[in-house]
Motif scaffolding. Structure first.
Motif, short mmCIF file in Angstrom:
data_model
loop_
_atom_site.label_atom_id
_atom_site.label_comp_id
_atom_site.label_asym_id
_atom_site.label_seq_id
_atom_site.Cartn_x
_atom_site.Cartn_y
_atom_site.Cartn_z
N ARG A 47 0.83 -1.22 0.00
CA ARG A 47 0.00 0.00 0.00
C ARG A 47 0.86 1.26 0.00
N GLU A 48 2.17 1.07 -0.22
CA GLU A 48 3.15 2.16 -0.24
C GLU A 48 3.24 2.90 1.08
N GLU A 49 3.09 2.15 2.18
CA GLU A 49 3.25 2.68 3.53
C GLU A 49 4.60 2.23 4.06
N LEU A 50 5.22 3.08 4.89
CA LEU A 50 6.50 2.73 5.49
C LEU A 50 6.34 1.52 6.40
N THR A 51 7.30 0.61 6.33
CA THR A 51 7.33 -0.55 7.21
C THR A 51 8.46 -0.37 8.22
#
Length: 111
Positions: A47-51
């Motif tokens: 989802r193109e969120e930082l991990t």
């Protein structure tokens, strides 16, 4: 603690920005500002969120950087080629005088 191989880029004193990356660098990755001089690069999820997976770090003004306690804690040992694995802040404290010496070396040759 896991050990990762790392690489870095540093264009020189005129553009004093050090970037250090885990190798292989996770793709894709995004940046999270730690403060005005430090960016933490993290892998992105679908989802193109930082991990939480760290891809690297950037420090603007690296030659004069001294806020080691402000660097994010990681559960990784970082290893540059030919050097022992170390926590990130320790590795960068070791690298800084080497880069300073590169800047000073040409001045010594001209004398």
């Amino acid at each position: 603690m896991a050990t990762v191989t790392a690489s870095f880029t540093w264009p020189g004193p005129d553009t004093d920005v050090l970037r250090i990356f885990v190798e292989p660098t996770p793709e894709p990755w995004g940046a999270e500002a730690v403060d005005e001089d430090v960016l933490l690069f993290r892998a992105l999820n679908d989802r193109e969120e930082l991990t939480d997976r760290i891809a690297g770090l950037e420090i603007v003004g690296f030659l004069d950087f001294d806020r080691w306690e402000d660097l994010p804690e990681t559960d990784l040992q970082w290893r540059l080629p030919g050097q022992p694995a170390q926590p990130l802040a320790d590795l960068l404290r070791t690298l800084q005088p080497e880069l300073r010496a590169r800047v000073e070396a040409p001045a010594l040759v001209q004398r």
